[in-house]
Design a protein around this motif. Structure first.
Motif, PDB file in Angstrom:
ATOM      1  N   LEU A   8       0.845  -1.182   0.000  1.00 35.60           N
ATOM      2  CA  LEU A   8       0.000   0.000   0.000  1.00 35.60           C
ATOM      3  C   LEU A   8       0.883   1.235   0.000  1.00 35.60           C
ATOM      4  CD1 LEU A   8      -1.216  -2.261   2.161  1.00 35.60           C
ATOM      5  CD2 LEU A   8      -3.077  -0.630   2.162  1.00 35.60           C
ATOM      6  N   ASN A   9       0.687   2.121  -0.965  1.00 33.67           N
ATOM      7  CA  ASN A   9       1.411   3.385  -1.032  1.00 33.67           C
ATOM      8  C   ASN A   9       0.416   4.519  -0.914  1.00 33.67           C
ATOM      9  OD1 ASN A   9       4.169   2.492  -1.512  1.00 33.67           O
ATOM     10  ND2 ASN A   9       3.351   1.672  -3.410  1.00 33.67           N
ATOM     11  N   ARG A  10       0.666   5.387   0.052  1.00 32.72           N
ATOM     12  CA  ARG A  10      -0.253   6.496   0.315  1.00 32.72           C
ATOM     13  C   ARG A  10      -0.272   7.490  -0.833  1.00 32.72           C
ATOM     14  NH1 ARG A  10      -0.594   8.199   6.520  1.00 32.72           N
ATOM     15  NH2 ARG A  10      -0.625   6.102   7.397  1.00 32.72           N
ATOM     16  N   ARG A  11      -1.468   7.964  -1.123  1.00 25.92           N
ATOM     17  CA  ARG A  11      -1.651   9.054  -2.078  1.00 25.92           C
ATOM     18  C   ARG A  11      -1.777  10.359  -1.297  1.00 25.92           C
ATOM     19  NH1 ARG A  11      -6.376   6.571  -5.968  1.00 25.92           N
ATOM     20  NH2 ARG A  11      -5.056   5.066  -7.061  1.00 25.92           N
ATOM     21  N   PRO A  12      -1.503  11.492  -1.932  1.00 24.11           N
ATOM     22  CA  PRO A  12      -1.657  12.777  -1.237  1.00 24.11           C
ATOM     23  C   PRO A  12      -3.090  13.012  -0.745  1.00 24.11           C
ATOM     24  CG  PRO A  12      -0.394  13.068  -3.255  1.00 24.11           C
ATOM     25  CD  PRO A  12      -0.906  11.646  -3.260  1.00 24.11           C
ATOM     26  N   SER A  13      -4.061  12.402  -1.406  1.00 22.14           N
ATOM     27  CA  SER A  13      -5.469  12.608  -1.039  1.00 22.14           C
ATOM     28  C   SER A  13      -5.928  11.710   0.104  1.00 22.14           C
ATOM     29  CB  SER A  13      -6.348  12.344  -2.265  1.00 22.14           C
ATOM     30  OG  SER A  13      -6.183  10.997  -2.708  1.00 22.14           O
ATOM     31  N   LEU A  14      -5.018  11.021   0.777  1.00 25.49           N
ATOM     32  CA  LEU A  14      -5.364  10.110   1.862  1.00 25.49           C
ATOM     33  C   LEU A  14      -6.200  10.810   2.928  1.00 25.49           C
ATOM     34  CD1 LEU A  14      -4.977   7.446   3.518  1.00 25.49           C
ATOM     35  CD2 LEU A  14      -2.981   8.563   4.503  1.00 25.49           C
ATOM     36  N   SER A  71     -11.366   3.577  -0.252  1.00 26.23           N
ATOM     37  CA  SER A  71     -11.325   5.035  -0.064  1.00 26.23           C
ATOM     38  C   SER A  71     -10.559   5.748  -1.162  1.00 26.23           C
ATOM     39  CB  SER A  71     -10.673   5.367   1.280  1.00 26.23           C
ATOM     40  OG  SER A  71      -9.273   5.100   1.233  1.00 26.23           O
ATOM     41  N   GLY A  72      -9.712   5.020  -1.892  1.00 29.04           N
ATOM     42  CA  GLY A  72      -8.889   5.648  -2.920  1.00 29.04           C
ATOM     43  C   GLY A  72      -7.677   6.367  -2.364  1.00 29.04           C
ATOM     44  N   GLY A  73      -7.419   6.231  -1.078  1.00 28.89           N
ATOM     45  CA  GLY A  73      -6.298   6.936  -0.453  1.00 28.89           C
ATOM     46  C   GLY A  73      -4.958   6.254  -0.584  1.00 28.89           C
ATOM     47  N   TRP A  74      -4.971   5.012  -1.051  1.00 30.03           N
ATOM     48  CA  TRP A  74      -3.733   4.253  -1.226  1.00 30.03           C
ATOM     49  C   TRP A  74      -3.753   3.574  -2.584  1.00 30.03           C
ATOM     50  CZ3 TRP A  74      -6.196   4.150   3.570  1.00 30.03           C
ATOM     51  CH2 TRP A  74      -5.430   4.419   4.692  1.00 30.03           C
ATOM     52  N   ASP A  75      -2.588   3.451  -3.180  1.00 28.44           N
ATOM     53  CA  ASP A  75      -2.407   2.570  -4.335  1.00 28.44           C
ATOM     54  C   ASP A  75      -2.055   1.205  -3.766  1.00 28.44           C
ATOM     55  OD1 ASP A  75      -2.739   4.427  -6.467  1.00 28.44           O
ATOM     56  OD2 ASP A  75      -0.740   5.219  -6.038  1.00 28.44           O
ATOM     57  N   ILE A  76      -2.761   0.170  -4.205  1.00 29.77           N
ATOM     58  CA  ILE A  76      -2.544  -1.170  -3.679  1.00 29.77           C
ATOM     59  C   ILE A  76      -2.106  -2.103  -4.804  1.00 29.77           C
ATOM     60  CG2 ILE A  76      -3.665  -3.170  -2.623  1.00 29.77           C
ATOM     61  CD1 ILE A  76      -5.399  -1.308  -1.055  1.00 29.77           C
ATOM     62  N   THR A  77      -1.069  -2.882  -4.534  1.00 30.51           N
ATOM     63  CA  THR A  77      -0.656  -3.916  -5.477  1.00 30.51           C
ATOM     64  C   THR A  77      -0.591  -5.251  -4.721  1.00 30.51           C
ATOM     65  OG1 THR A  77       1.686  -3.410  -5.089  1.00 30.51           O
ATOM     66  CG2 THR A  77       0.640  -2.382  -6.997  1.00 30.51           C
ATOM     67  N   VAL A  78      -0.888  -6.319  -5.447  1.00 27.69           N
ATOM     68  CA  VAL A  78      -0.909  -7.663  -4.880  1.00 27.69           C
ATOM     69  C   VAL A  78       0.120  -8.502  -5.622  1.00 27.69           C
ATOM     70  CG1 VAL A  78      -2.351  -9.699  -4.456  1.00 27.69           C
ATOM     71  CG2 VAL A  78      -3.390  -7.402  -4.393  1.00 27.69           C
ATOM     72  N   HIS A  79       1.010  -9.151  -4.862  1.00 29.45           N
ATOM     73  CA  HIS A  79       2.051  -9.992  -5.445  1.00 29.45           C
ATOM     74  C   HIS A  79       2.024 -11.351  -4.773  1.00 29.45           C
ATOM     75  CE1 HIS A  79       4.070  -6.535  -7.327  1.00 29.45           C
ATOM     76  NE2 HIS A  79       3.758  -5.894  -6.224  1.00 29.45           N
ATOM     77  N   GLU A  80       1.985 -12.431  -5.585  1.00 32.49           N
ATOM     78  CA  GLU A  80       2.140 -13.753  -4.985  1.00 32.49           C
ATOM     79  C   GLU A  80       3.576 -13.855  -4.492  1.00 32.49           C
ATOM     80  OE1 GLU A  80       1.225 -18.444  -5.732  1.00 32.49           O
ATOM     81  OE2 GLU A  80       1.204 -17.104  -7.441  1.00 32.49           O
TER      82      GLU A  80
END
Length: 84
Positions: A8-14, A71-80
């Motif tokens: 999870l990487n925070r966006r400025p709009s968090l 919420s759109g406040g974080w960019d989320i990526t999923v990795h096996e």
């Protein structure tokens, strides 16, 4: 079950009000035995959790229910994660 690293990487709009909801979501997953580890990055840019799921589709569906994602406040990526 397989392991998936959710980044999870925070966006400025968090919205800071979403953080307790995200933490409660993780607590629920932990109670189900799905989260092994979780935590924030020391620079406050985001965090990660190690999720147990049957496959990538299930892991992605779970991560998309996370208030952090909704919420759109974080960019989320999923990795096996092929941990040894």
């Amino acid at each position: 079950m397989n392991r998936y690293l959710i980044l999870l990487n925070r966006r400025p709009s968090l919205d800071p009000a979403m953080v307790p909801l995200h933490l409660a979501f993780l607590d629920g997953l932990r109670e189900e035995g799905r989260v092994e580890l979780s935590g924030g990055f020391s620079d406050k840019s985001g965090g990660a959790y190690l999720l147990r799921a049957d496959d990538l589709a299930e892991a992605t569906a779970i991560a998309q229910r996370d208030p952090a994602h909704v919420s759109g406040g974080w960019d989320i990526t999923v990795h096996e994660w092929l941990a040894h």
